[in-house]
Structures are given as C-alpha cells and as structure tokens.
Design a protein around this motif. Structure first.
Motif, PDB file in Angstrom:
ATOM      1  N   LEU A  21      -9.092  -7.012   0.092  1.00  0.00           N
ATOM      2  CA  LEU A  21      -7.888  -6.334  -0.382  1.00  0.00           C
ATOM      3  C   LEU A  21      -6.827  -6.221   0.696  1.00  0.00           C
ATOM      4  O   LEU A  21      -5.646  -6.133   0.393  1.00  0.00           O
ATOM      5  N   TYR A  22      -7.247  -6.206   1.978  1.00  0.00           N
ATOM      6  CA  TYR A  22      -6.252  -5.942   3.015  1.00  0.00           C
ATOM      7  C   TYR A  22      -6.457  -6.716   4.321  1.00  0.00           C
ATOM      8  O   TYR A  22      -5.534  -6.784   5.120  1.00  0.00           O
ATOM      9  N   ALA A  23      -7.617  -7.286   4.568  1.00  0.00           N
ATOM     10  CA  ALA A  23      -7.837  -7.942   5.855  1.00  0.00           C
ATOM     11  C   ALA A  23      -6.970  -9.193   5.981  1.00  0.00           C
ATOM     12  O   ALA A  23      -6.788  -9.948   5.020  1.00  0.00           O
ATOM     13  N   GLU A 245       2.814   1.352   1.551  1.00  0.00           N
ATOM     14  CA  GLU A 245       2.760  -0.070   1.251  1.00  0.00           C
ATOM     15  C   GLU A 245       2.639  -0.842   2.575  1.00  0.00           C
ATOM     16  O   GLU A 245       2.946  -0.315   3.638  1.00  0.00           O
ATOM     17  N   PRO A 246       2.188  -2.106   2.542  1.00  0.00           N
ATOM     18  CA  PRO A 246       2.188  -2.894   3.782  1.00  0.00           C
ATOM     19  C   PRO A 246       3.596  -2.940   4.376  1.00  0.00           C
ATOM     20  O   PRO A 246       4.599  -2.941   3.645  1.00  0.00           O
ATOM     21  N   LEU A 247       3.662  -2.979   5.706  1.00  0.00           N
ATOM     22  CA  LEU A 247       4.950  -2.938   6.405  1.00  0.00           C
ATOM     23  C   LEU A 247       5.131  -4.172   7.281  1.00  0.00           C
ATOM     24  O   LEU A 247       4.167  -4.763   7.765  1.00  0.00           O
ATOM     25  N   ASP A 255       5.712 -15.498   4.372  1.00  0.00           N
ATOM     26  CA  ASP A 255       5.539 -14.742   3.136  1.00  0.00           C
ATOM     27  C   ASP A 255       4.639 -13.537   3.389  1.00  0.00           C
ATOM     28  O   ASP A 255       3.423 -13.669   3.541  1.00  0.00           O
ATOM     29  N   VAL A 256       5.224 -12.352   3.440  1.00  0.00           N
ATOM     30  CA  VAL A 256       4.457 -11.134   3.710  1.00  0.00           C
ATOM     31  C   VAL A 256       4.050 -10.414   2.428  1.00  0.00           C
ATOM     32  O   VAL A 256       3.441  -9.349   2.473  1.00  0.00           O
ATOM     33  N   GLY A 257       4.377 -10.995   1.275  1.00  0.00           N
ATOM     34  CA  GLY A 257       3.962 -10.401   0.013  1.00  0.00           C
ATOM     35  C   GLY A 257       5.044  -9.556  -0.626  1.00  0.00           C
ATOM     36  O   GLY A 257       5.867  -8.937   0.050  1.00  0.00           O
ATOM     37  N   ARG A 258       5.014  -9.505  -1.926  1.00  0.00           N
ATOM     38  CA  ARG A 258       6.074  -8.841  -2.696  1.00  0.00           C
ATOM     39  C   ARG A 258       6.126  -7.338  -2.440  1.00  0.00           C
ATOM     40  O   ARG A 258       7.194  -6.734  -2.436  1.00  0.00           O
ATOM     41  N   ARG A 259       4.978  -6.712  -2.232  1.00  0.00           N
ATOM     42  CA  ARG A 259       4.937  -5.259  -2.091  1.00  0.00           C
ATOM     43  C   ARG A 259       5.307  -4.776  -0.688  1.00  0.00           C
ATOM     44  O   ARG A 259       5.514  -3.587  -0.472  1.00  0.00           O
ATOM     45  N   PHE A 287       0.320  -2.972   8.997  1.00  0.00           N
ATOM     46  CA  PHE A 287       1.330  -4.005   9.208  1.00  0.00           C
ATOM     47  C   PHE A 287       0.777  -5.379   8.850  1.00  0.00           C
ATOM     48  O   PHE A 287      -0.371  -5.699   9.175  1.00  0.00           O
ATOM     49  N   ARG A 288       1.578  -6.174   8.196  1.00  0.00           N
ATOM     50  CA  ARG A 288       1.228  -7.569   7.972  1.00  0.00           C
ATOM     51  C   ARG A 288       1.324  -8.306   9.300  1.00  0.00           C
ATOM     52  O   ARG A 288       2.226  -8.070  10.097  1.00  0.00           O
ATOM     53  N   SER A 289       0.372  -9.216   9.532  1.00  0.00           N
ATOM     54  CA  SER A 289       0.358  -9.932  10.808  1.00  0.00           C
ATOM     55  C   SER A 289      -0.456 -11.210  10.678  1.00  0.00           C
ATOM     56  O   SER A 289      -1.348 -11.311   9.833  1.00  0.00           O
TER      57      SER A 289
END
Length: 311
Positions: A21-23, A245-247, A255-259, A287-289
């Motif tokens: 879901l998040y890794a 939400e992810p930051l 592409d870091v995702g729509r959300r 954080f997205r990375s």
C-alpha cells in the motif's frame, strides 16, 4: 483538547514495514543504514516523532499484499534512539493484546529509560487472525482484551516499582520491574477508526491515531471524541492525530500519484494547515521517493521550508 502549539509532524519510518500500500520500490533492498540516515535526518529537521509498526508473523494468504517485512518496533526504536537526540519514538501501533502486559511493560519501560523519556506508546487491537492464533491470543475478543491491557499497562508503566493490577484477564502484584520509565506518565495513543476504537481512544487514551481517515471524515470523528470525553468528565490534554496524503515538496519530475500533495513549500503548508483547522494536533506524513537520498532531501526541505509555516 491539547496544547496551543501549531501542527506537529511525525514520520512513519520507511524500510521497517513494506506493505504494498505504501512501500517504495527502493525499500526492498534497503536496511539498517537507510533507517539510520532517515531517522537522523528527521531528528535534525525537527520532526516530532519516528513511528514503527508491529506484526509478529504474516500468514501466507496476506503476504503478497502486506509482505513479510515487519521489523520489531521495540528493537527498531531502541536502535534509532541511540542514533538520535530529541525526536520521540512511537509504536504505531503495538498490538499489545498479543503479549502479557508485564512483558510489554518491561520492553517499553526499558526503551523509555534508555531513550531518556522519548517513548509514545501507540496501541491497537490488531487485525490478523492467524497471528493471534499462533501466539495463543484471543482474536474474537481482541477489543475487550485491549481495553484491559491499556489499564494494566497504565499500572505497569507508572512510577511504582511493584505495580498492581487486578482485572478479568490479568492480575499481578508483588512483582518488581526496573528500570522504570524515565517519564512520569508514558503517553498512550490509541489507534483505529472504528466506533469502538474511537471510543477507546477518547476514554482510555492520551491521544488518537486514526487508521487513515480521509479529510472529510475527520471532523465528525474529532467531534465524537470531544463529546465522549466531555460526557465522562475527562479533562487534561489529548492529542488528535491524522495521516496526511503522500507528500512531495517541489515540482516532481516523475509520476508521484494522483493523491500526492505537491508543489511549493507554501502550497504544501497551506494544504496541511487545513488539518489544524479541523482540530488535528499531530500529522503523520510520508514522502514519495525513488531512493534514500531523495527521501532524506524531502525530509530536509520539509523541515526547513514547510515546518516553520505550520507552527
């Protein structure tokens, strides 16, 4: 309900839990050095806490989604306590119904003692049936078990060398445990978003850790907590949490995702200030990375540019 500071931000550690879901993909090959780098960056950047999850064993049926990578929270937070200076250490969440409360108290009291009083004990009921069955714990009654376990932990993590608790499930007295926690009262934050979990947080906790409630659900949940505490005459500080939400601070080139909330520090801060307006005190961010270096850079930029705008 809580001190009148601004919005505080904590971070769920990467690497130590790797649910799909998040890794991020880079975490699969990461290890202790990466955890250390992220923890030290968060400590320097002024984050309120580091958080680590709790699962003992993942059944094969859930492994494709959850993975089997779940570091032990006590060992992980103790490891990072020695490498950091001020950041607090949160179990998010310890499934305390899997263990006798005296065992849980021994582990977390030692962690608080060694870290100089930086523990926040986040607790939850758990959701993996096979995990309970393998350890001889009662899955069907996990909610009522958690209720009493919180009471038992309040006693066992208090100032008394020989704590006492007499309940339906657990009873102990005349059994000494040292070292005692460094804190006079270890904060207990209760996790979960079901009606029972929210009630438990309001009546037994020092704070609430929602299970990813979206923004539009939070005001009603927070209002219910306030109402329950008022009806029971419970006073004192209470920390309301939320998971953002992810930051991504800046304009992403991928592409870091729509959300994902992204943009200038001012834009990110403006989005997050809406949580404070709802009554949220602490916000868990992720954080997205694409690498450890990018994550550390995001943490540093957030600390320097976004954090001051939230205080």
């Amino acid at each position: 309900m809580s001190p009148s500071h601004g919005l505080q931000c904590g971070i769920q550690l990467p690497v130590q839990s790797q649910s799909t879901l998040y890794a991020e993909p880079w975490e699969a090959a990461a290890g202790p050095d990466d955890l250390l780098a992220v923890a030290r960056a968060a400590d320097r950047a002024g984050f309120a806490y580091l958080a680590s999850c709790d699962h003992v064993a993942i059944p094969r049926r859930l492994a494709p989604a959850m993975s089997t990578v779940w570091y032990d929270p006590v060992a992980t937070l103790a490891f990072l306590a020695a490498a950091t200076e001020r950041i607090r250490l949160l179990s998010h969440v310890a499934v305390v119904g899997l263990r006798h409360p005296l065992l849980t108290a021994k582990q977390y009291a030692t962690l608080d003692h060694l870290s100089g009083g930086r523990l926040i004990l986040g607790v939850g009921a758990g959701h993996v049936r096979e995990e309970f069955e393998a350890l001889g714990a009662d899955f069907e009654r996990r909610g009522s078990v958690l209720d009493e376990t919180v009471d038992a932990l309040r006693a066992a993590l208090g100032p008394e060398e020989f704590p006492e608790h007499h309940g339906k499930l657990y009873a102990f007295e005349g059994l000494g445990q040292r070292p005692r926690p460094a804190q006079e009262r270890v904060p207990v934050w209760v996790g979960g978003s079901s009606p029972a979990a929210v009630r438990r947080a309001a009546l037994k906790g020092d704070g609430w850790l929602p299970q990813g409630d979206p923004r539009d659900r939070l005001p009603a949940q927070i209002a219910r907590i306030r109402r329950l505490r008022e009806e029971e005459g419970i006073a004192g500080p209470f920390t309301v949490g939320a998971i953002a939400e992810p930051l991504y601070v800046g304009t992403p080139a991928w592409d870091v995702g729509r959300r994902t909330v992204s943009g200038t520090p001012e834009a990110v801060a403006e989005s997050l200030r809406a949580y404070r307006a709802m009554g949220v005190d602490q916000l868990q961010v992720r954080f997205r990375s694409r690498s450890r270096a990018e994550l550390v850079a995001q943490i540093e930029e957030f600390g320097e540019e976004v954090g001051p705008l939230l205080r």
